[in-house]
Design a protein around this motif. Sequence first.
Motif, short mmCIF file in Angstrom:
data_model
loop_
_atom_site.label_atom_id
_atom_site.label_comp_id
_atom_site.label_asym_id
_atom_site.label_seq_id
_atom_site.Cartn_x
_atom_site.Cartn_y
_atom_site.Cartn_z
N GLU A 59 47.89 -6.66 3.62
CA GLU A 59 47.65 -8.05 3.21
C GLU A 59 46.50 -8.15 2.22
O GLU A 59 46.56 -8.91 1.25
CB GLU A 59 47.37 -8.91 4.45
CG GLU A 59 47.17 -10.38 4.15
CD GLU A 59 48.41 -11.06 3.62
OE1 GLU A 59 48.28 -12.11 2.96
OE2 GLU A 59 49.54 -10.57 3.86
N ALA A 60 45.45 -7.37 2.43
CA ALA A 60 44.31 -7.39 1.52
C ALA A 60 44.72 -6.95 0.11
O ALA A 60 44.31 -7.55 -0.89
CB ALA A 60 43.19 -6.50 2.04
N TYR A 81 46.10 -8.31 -5.61
CA TYR A 81 47.02 -8.31 -6.75
C TYR A 81 47.43 -9.73 -7.13
O TYR A 81 47.54 -10.07 -8.30
CB TYR A 81 48.26 -7.47 -6.46
CG TYR A 81 48.02 -6.00 -6.65
CD1 TYR A 81 47.78 -5.47 -7.91
CD2 TYR A 81 48.06 -5.13 -5.58
CE1 TYR A 81 47.55 -4.12 -8.10
CE2 TYR A 81 47.84 -3.77 -5.75
CZ TYR A 81 47.59 -3.27 -7.01
OH TYR A 81 47.37 -1.94 -7.19
N ARG A 82 47.65 -10.58 -6.14
CA ARG A 82 48.05 -11.96 -6.41
C ARG A 82 46.95 -12.69 -7.17
O ARG A 82 47.20 -13.37 -8.17
CB ARG A 82 48.35 -12.68 -5.09
CG ARG A 82 48.98 -14.04 -5.26
CD ARG A 82 49.32 -14.70 -3.91
NE ARG A 82 50.00 -13.81 -3.00
CZ ARG A 82 49.63 -13.58 -1.73
NH1 ARG A 82 48.57 -14.18 -1.23
NH2 ARG A 82 50.30 -12.77 -0.96
N GLN A 123 45.53 -2.53 11.81
CA GLN A 123 44.73 -2.08 10.67
C GLN A 123 45.60 -1.97 9.42
O GLN A 123 45.22 -2.43 8.34
CB GLN A 123 44.09 -0.73 10.94
CG GLN A 123 42.99 -0.76 11.98
CD GLN A 123 42.48 0.63 12.30
OE1 GLN A 123 43.01 1.64 11.83
NE2 GLN A 123 41.44 0.71 13.11
N ALA A 124 46.77 -1.38 9.56
CA ALA A 124 47.68 -1.22 8.43
C ALA A 124 48.12 -2.57 7.88
O ALA A 124 48.18 -2.76 6.66
CB ALA A 124 48.90 -0.39 8.85
N ARG A 125 48.43 -3.51 8.76
CA ARG A 125 48.86 -4.84 8.30
C ARG A 125 47.73 -5.56 7.58
O ARG A 125 47.96 -6.24 6.58
CB ARG A 125 49.36 -5.67 9.48
CG ARG A 125 50.74 -5.21 9.97
CD ARG A 125 51.29 -6.11 11.04
NE ARG A 125 50.51 -5.88 12.26
CZ ARG A 125 50.33 -6.76 13.23
NH1 ARG A 125 50.88 -7.95 13.14
NH2 ARG A 125 49.62 -6.48 14.29
N MET A 126 46.50 -5.41 8.07
CA MET A 126 45.36 -6.05 7.42
C MET A 126 45.13 -5.46 6.03
O MET A 126 44.87 -6.19 5.07
CB MET A 126 44.10 -5.90 8.29
CG MET A 126 44.14 -6.79 9.50
SD MET A 126 42.83 -6.59 10.76
CE MET A 126 41.45 -5.95 9.93
#
Length: 60
Positions: A33-34, A39-40, A27-30
Amino acid sequence: MSSQYWYYLLDRIIGLEKHERITEDAQARMLKEAVQISYRRGGEETIQTQPKSRRKTGKK
């Protein structure tokens, strides 16, 4: 007779079965990444919409 069926769209997109869970680490990694993607994209859109002017700044 009415059939009440509902699901979480994200669960369906990532392929989770009914009552299947993901780890807190996943969950934290998702989420991380979101945020990075958000921001990108914001930066890319800003760069594309800004006029390409070269103003000199400094004391006169």
